[in-house]
Every structure is written in C-alpha cells, then in structure tokens.
Design an enzyme around this catalytic site. Structure first.
Site, PDB file in Angstrom:
ATOM      1  N   ARG A 179       0.865  -1.181   0.191  1.00 20.15           N
ATOM      2  CA  ARG A 179       0.142   0.100  -0.224  1.00 20.15           C
ATOM      3  C   ARG A 179       0.737   1.384  -0.096  1.00 20.15           C
ATOM      4  O   ARG A 179       0.445   2.397   0.513  1.00 20.15           O
ATOM      5  CB  ARG A 179      -0.837  -0.120   1.276  1.00 20.15           C
ATOM      6  CG  ARG A 179      -2.048  -1.088   1.223  1.00 20.15           C
ATOM      7  CD  ARG A 179      -3.038  -1.076   0.023  1.00 20.15           C
ATOM      8  NE  ARG A 179      -3.739  -2.410   0.017  1.00 20.15           N
ATOM      9  CZ  ARG A 179      -3.226  -3.405  -0.265  1.00 20.15           C
ATOM     10  NH1 ARG A 179      -2.044  -3.435  -0.970  1.00 20.15           N
ATOM     11  NH2 ARG A 179      -3.955  -4.403  -0.142  1.00 20.15           N
ATOM     12  N   CYS A 227     -10.564  -1.736   3.298  1.00 20.03           N
ATOM     13  CA  CYS A 227      -9.946  -1.941   4.612  1.00 20.03           C
ATOM     14  C   CYS A 227      -9.624  -0.675   5.297  1.00 20.03           C
ATOM     15  O   CYS A 227      -9.070   0.055   4.366  1.00 20.03           O
ATOM     16  CB  CYS A 227      -8.673  -3.041   4.203  1.00 20.03           C
ATOM     17  SG  CYS A 227      -9.010  -4.376   3.971  1.00 20.03           S
ATOM     18  N   GLU A 303      -5.527   2.861   6.656  1.00 23.30           N
ATOM     19  CA  GLU A 303      -5.297   2.851   5.301  1.00 23.30           C
ATOM     20  C   GLU A 303      -6.416   3.823   4.376  1.00 23.30           C
ATOM     21  O   GLU A 303      -5.934   4.469   3.337  1.00 23.30           O
ATOM     22  CB  GLU A 303      -5.674   1.503   4.826  1.00 23.30           C
ATOM     23  CG  GLU A 303      -5.323   1.228   3.375  1.00 23.30           C
ATOM     24  CD  GLU A 303      -5.381  -0.328   2.827  1.00 23.30           C
ATOM     25  OE1 GLU A 303      -5.039  -1.119   3.479  1.00 23.30           O
ATOM     26  OE2 GLU A 303      -6.030  -0.477   1.871  1.00 23.30           O
TER      27      GLU A 303
HETATM   28  C1  LIG Z   1     -15.717  -2.460  -1.557  1.00 22.70           C
HETATM   29  C2  LIG Z   1     -14.408  -2.101  -1.441  1.00 22.70           C
HETATM   30  C3  LIG Z   1     -13.199  -3.268  -1.793  1.00 22.70           C
HETATM   31  C4  LIG Z   1     -11.850  -2.774  -1.765  1.00 22.70           C
HETATM   32  N1  LIG Z   1     -10.991  -3.759  -1.892  1.00 22.70           N
HETATM   33  C5  LIG Z   1      -9.788  -3.291  -1.974  1.00 22.70           C
HETATM   34  C6  LIG Z   1      -8.770  -4.310  -2.125  1.00 22.70           C
HETATM   35  O1  LIG Z   1      -8.942  -5.551  -2.005  1.00 22.70           O
HETATM   36  N2  LIG Z   1      -7.697  -3.868  -2.050  1.00 22.70           N
HETATM   37  C7  LIG Z   1      -7.072  -2.579  -2.159  1.00 22.70           C
HETATM   38  O2  LIG Z   1      -5.925  -2.177  -2.202  1.00 22.70           O
HETATM   39  N3  LIG Z   1      -7.940  -1.662  -1.899  1.00 22.70           N
HETATM   40  C8  LIG Z   1      -9.210  -2.007  -1.884  1.00 22.70           C
HETATM   41  N4  LIG Z   1     -10.273  -0.973  -1.678  1.00 22.70           N
HETATM   42  C9  LIG Z   1      -9.579   0.366  -1.660  1.00 22.70           C
HETATM   43  C10 LIG Z   1      -9.901   1.113  -2.982  1.00 22.70           C
HETATM   44  O3  LIG Z   1     -10.494   0.345  -3.867  1.00 22.70           O
HETATM   45  C11 LIG Z   1      -8.285   1.235  -3.588  1.00 22.70           C
HETATM   46  O4  LIG Z   1      -7.457   2.126  -2.376  1.00 22.70           O
HETATM   47  C12 LIG Z   1      -8.304   2.090  -4.850  1.00 22.70           C
HETATM   48  O5  LIG Z   1      -6.959   1.964  -5.483  1.00 22.70           O
HETATM   49  C13 LIG Z   1      -8.960   3.673  -4.716  1.00 22.70           C
HETATM   50  O6  LIG Z   1      -8.629   4.133  -5.984  1.00 22.70           O
HETATM   51  P1  LIG Z   1      -9.534   5.397  -6.288  1.00 22.70           P
HETATM   52  O7  LIG Z   1      -9.421   5.920  -7.614  1.00 22.70           O
HETATM   53  O8  LIG Z   1     -10.984   5.261  -5.869  1.00 22.70           O
HETATM   54  O9  LIG Z   1      -8.739   6.328  -5.142  1.00 22.70           O
HETATM   55  P2  LIG Z   1      -9.501   7.476  -4.323  1.00 22.70           P
HETATM   56  O10 LIG Z   1     -10.232   6.760  -3.255  1.00 22.70           O
HETATM   57  O11 LIG Z   1     -10.231   8.448  -5.080  1.00 22.70           O
HETATM   58  O12 LIG Z   1      -8.006   8.171  -3.836  1.00 22.70           O
HETATM   59  C14 LIG Z   1      -7.220   7.532  -3.065  1.00 22.70           C
HETATM   60  C15 LIG Z   1      -5.800   8.144  -2.949  1.00 22.70           C
HETATM   61  O13 LIG Z   1      -5.146   8.244  -4.191  1.00 22.70           O
HETATM   62  C16 LIG Z   1      -5.242   9.510  -4.709  1.00 22.70           C
HETATM   63  N5  LIG Z   1      -5.274   9.720  -6.161  1.00 22.70           N
HETATM   64  C17 LIG Z   1      -6.297   9.100  -6.899  1.00 22.70           C
HETATM   65  N6  LIG Z   1      -6.142   9.209  -8.265  1.00 22.70           N
HETATM   66  C18 LIG Z   1      -4.945   9.922  -8.269  1.00 22.70           C
HETATM   67  C19 LIG Z   1      -4.282  10.636  -9.405  1.00 22.70           C
HETATM   68  N7  LIG Z   1      -4.785  10.346 -10.604  1.00 22.70           N
HETATM   69  N8  LIG Z   1      -3.011  10.954  -9.171  1.00 22.70           N
HETATM   70  C20 LIG Z   1      -2.481  11.227  -7.905  1.00 22.70           C
HETATM   71  N9  LIG Z   1      -3.027  10.515  -6.837  1.00 22.70           N
HETATM   72  C21 LIG Z   1      -4.536  10.107  -6.928  1.00 22.70           C
HETATM   73  C22 LIG Z   1      -6.084  10.464  -3.852  1.00 22.70           C
HETATM   74  O14 LIG Z   1      -5.602  11.698  -4.004  1.00 22.70           O
HETATM   75  C23 LIG Z   1      -6.033   9.731  -2.693  1.00 22.70           C
HETATM   76  O15 LIG Z   1      -4.926  10.057  -1.735  1.00 22.70           O
HETATM   77  C24 LIG Z   1     -11.597  -1.193  -1.693  1.00 22.70           C
HETATM   78  C25 LIG Z   1     -12.547  -0.525  -1.493  1.00 22.70           C
HETATM   79  C26 LIG Z   1     -13.885  -0.752  -1.272  1.00 22.70           C
HETATM   80  C27 LIG Z   1     -14.936   0.546  -1.375  1.00 22.70           C
END
Ligand SMILES: Cc1cc2nc3c(=O)[nH]c(=O)nc-3n(C[C@H](O)[C@H](O)[C@H](O)COP(=O)(O)OP(=O)(O)OC[C@H]3O[C@@H](n4cnc5c(N)ncnc54)[C@H](O)[C@@H]3O)c2cc1C
Length: 312
Positions: A179, A227, A303
């Site tokens: 992570r 998580c 996280e």
């Molecule tokens: C039901 C569920 C299940 C999940 N299962 C997992 C799992 O199995 N494994 C796991 O690792 N995660 C899991 N997650 C968490 C999530 O899916 C991941 O962390 C995912 O990568 C977040 O992506 P996002 O685009 O939604 O980022 P966001 O939530 O929008 O942002 C997260 C971070 O990334 C940064 N960010 C986003 N886009 C950019 C960009 N283009 N440039 C720079 N920074 C950026 C944001 O500023 C923030 O700091 C889960 C979430 C849910 C709701």
C-alpha cells in the site's frame, strides 16, 4: 466568479463546479462539499491549472473513484481535481509497438479495465478483480490483495509534480511496497502496464475466481472504503495477525458509533449505514485503534485517506 477564482480558473478548458457535493461521490457516500471541483478537459489545461495553483498557493487534491476516501463533514477547501474527461480515460493497447503493453489513463475505471483485458485475453491484471476505483488511485495506493498488487503489472508512471513538471518514472525505481511507494506526491496521468497474451477463457476464469473470493469475504455491497487499517508488521506485537483478525479478536465486529459500524463479515471494514456521517466513521476508527492498542499493544495505522479543511 470572484477575482481570485477567475485568476485561478479563467481562460482554461475546465469543467468547474463550485461548492460541489464530494462526499456523495465516494464509496462511503458521506461527507461534505468541495469548494472547487474541477475536471480539466485536456492535459494542457490541467498543467496550466496546476501551475497557477502552485503560483497562488492553492491546495490541490486528486479525486480518483473515491473508493479509499473519507471526506470530512465540513468538506474541503482548494481545488479537487477529477480526471474524468475522455482524455484521461484512454487505453492504448500494443503501446509503442509492444504486444501486451497498455498505456492506461489515470481516470480509467478498474472494473472496466479488468473486463477489457479479460475479453482481449490479456493476463496479468486479474489480481485487481473486484477492487473499485481508478487506475490513478490504484497506483497511488499500490492497491491489490492476496493475488498481487497493481505494481506487479506496472512498467512506468506518467506524473505531474505540484509545480507542473511532467515526468515518466520507471516503476522499478519507485520502491513499491504494501500500500505504498516512493512515487512523489502530485498527479498521476497514466500508467504503462505489461500484460501477457493468454487464452480469454483462462483469464476469465481467474477473474471470476478472485471476484467470487472477494464477494464471499468482504461486504462489497455496503458503503465503505475497503480495508480501514493497514495490516501491521507481522514481526511486531501483532504476531502475524491481520488488522481484521485483531479487530475480530478484540470483539469489535458489529461495534458501532452513530451510523458507522464494524462489518460482521470482515473486521477491517467500517460500514456507513444510512444516516451516518463522516464524524461517526472517524470516531469509530479512533475507538477501534484505542481498543486494539489496549488489548494487544498493536498500533493500527489507517489505510483510508481522510480529507478535511485542516489537513494540509
Ligand atoms: C468494497 C471495496 C473493496 C476494496 N477492496 C480493496 C482491495 O482488495 N485492495 C485494495 O488495495 N484496496 C481496496 N479497496 C480500496 C480502493 O478500492 C483502492 O484503494 C483504490 O485503489 C482507490 O482508488 P480510487 O481511484 O478510488 O482512489 P481515491 O479513493 O479517489 O483516492 C485514494 C488516494 O489516491 C489519490 N489519487 C487518486 N487518483 C490519483 C491520481 N490520478 N493521481 C494522484 N493521486 C491520486 C487520492 O488523492 C487519494 O490520496 C476497496 C474499496 C472498497 C470500497
């Protein structure tokens, strides 16, 4: 628009919403507004905007799919960027003439990309099945799970620093770990993935297997951000137990504060029920941390990324 806002946003090809609902765009579905929610319509507009924010000392945050975010009830100041324009959602297969290479825009939806690679018989991205969000967010978080992390498929990352410098990083130099990584803060524009040609049925079966495992072990249909806590160092007082196992062993499944509750299905998922607000989630997470520390001497770290007006 005020003079200050017009000197920041004026004359650029942007889609701007002032005082825009932001919490409702997250997977939690709770939290306040963004003072300025901005979707650039070109990479050039994005670069100019970033440079202006830098010159005018305006805080910029990047919103991906909101799958790992908790937005404070009072909302956030500054500029919140959304890379949802078509220009940030392109996928170029056979990139630079390499079979199996794909340059994927930061705004590409992970579910969609998993489906696309499956249809094309490209292996190497199945580990992201069932993980919501965008490619940019997944690279920032080095998202993944038991089957691997996004960094295992990553060759390079196209990145914009907060002062508007464009740079391509070789993934091997970025120190990807659980992570996290050494990728500097800034805007991820796209990622180059290396995938392998395979039988579409085989790829599809792997995706199905991983997705079904996630669905059976995580409350995927409920409002959460995945998580809540990172797994602690296995060599420390946690003695190899995951954050979810510690929370479960502390008797916290079903524990609630206001509308926020620890999932009965997975101890490391904090779920926002109808009527919950961000403060409920916050207070529940504080309480979990305090109880796990008290019971096992383990300091859980978060996280979930928390955005508030105070946070810099
Ligand atoms: C039901 C569920 C299940 C999940 N299962 C997992 C799992 O199995 N494994 C796991 O690792 N995660 C899991 N997650 C968490 C999530 O899916 C991941 O962390 C995912 O990568 C977040 O992506 P996002 O685009 O939604 O980022 P966001 O939530 O929008 O942002 C997260 C971070 O990334 C940064 N960010 C986003 N886009 C950019 C960009 N283009 N440039 C720079 N920074 C950026 C944001 O500023 C923030 O700091 C889960 C979430 C849910 C709701």
């Amino acid at each position: 628009m005020s003079l200050a806002r017009s000197s920041l946003l004026g004359g650029l090809d942007l889609n701007v919403s002032l005082d825009a609902p932001l919490g409702s765009l997250t997977w939690f579905g709770i939290g306040g507004h963004a003072d300025m929610l901005v979707s650039p319509r070109s990479e050039e507009a994005l670069i100019h905007l970033i440079q202006r924010c830098h010159e005018q000392d305006v805080k910029v945050r990047v919103f991906g799919g909101g799958a790992n975010l908790l937005i404070d009830d009072a909302g956030v100041s500054g500029v919140v960027l959304r890379l949802d324009d078509e220009c940030f959602r392109r996928i170029r297969y056979n990139a630079e003439g390499e079979v199996g290479a794909a340059i994927v825009g930061a705004g590409v939806d992970l579910f969609g990309f998993v489906q696309d690679t499956k249809r094309r018989g490209l292996a190497g991205f199945e580990m992201m099945a069932g993980i919501p969000g965008t490619v940019g967010g997944a690279v920032r978080m080095n998202a993944g799970g038991a089957w691997g992390e996004i960094s295992t498929a990553l060759q390079s990352v196209d990145h914009l620093s907060w002062d508007g410098q464009h740079r391509t990083f070789d993934a091997a130099t970025l120190g990807f770990r659980y992570r996290g990584s050494d990728l500097p803060s800034g805007v991820i524009l796209s990622a180059k993935m290396i995938l392998q040609e395979d039988d579409p049925v085989t790829v599809s079966n792997r995706v199905k297997e991983i997705f079904q495992h996630k669905r059976s072990s995580q409350p995927m249909g409920e409002s959460s951000a995945g998580c809540a806590f990172r797994n602690p160092d296995p060599d420390g007082p946690a003695e190899g137990r995951s954050a979810g196992a510690l929370i479960d062993q502390a008797g916290l499944k079903g524990h609630r504060i206001g509308g926020a509750v620890v999932s009965d299905q997975h101890g490391n998922f904090v779920v926002a029920e109808s009527g919950a607000n961000a403060s409920d989630v916050h207070r529940l997470m504080d309480d979990i941390q305090a109880r796990v520390l008290d019971r096992f001497g383990v300091e859980l770290s978060r996280e979930i990324v928390f955005w508030s007006r105070e946070e810099q």
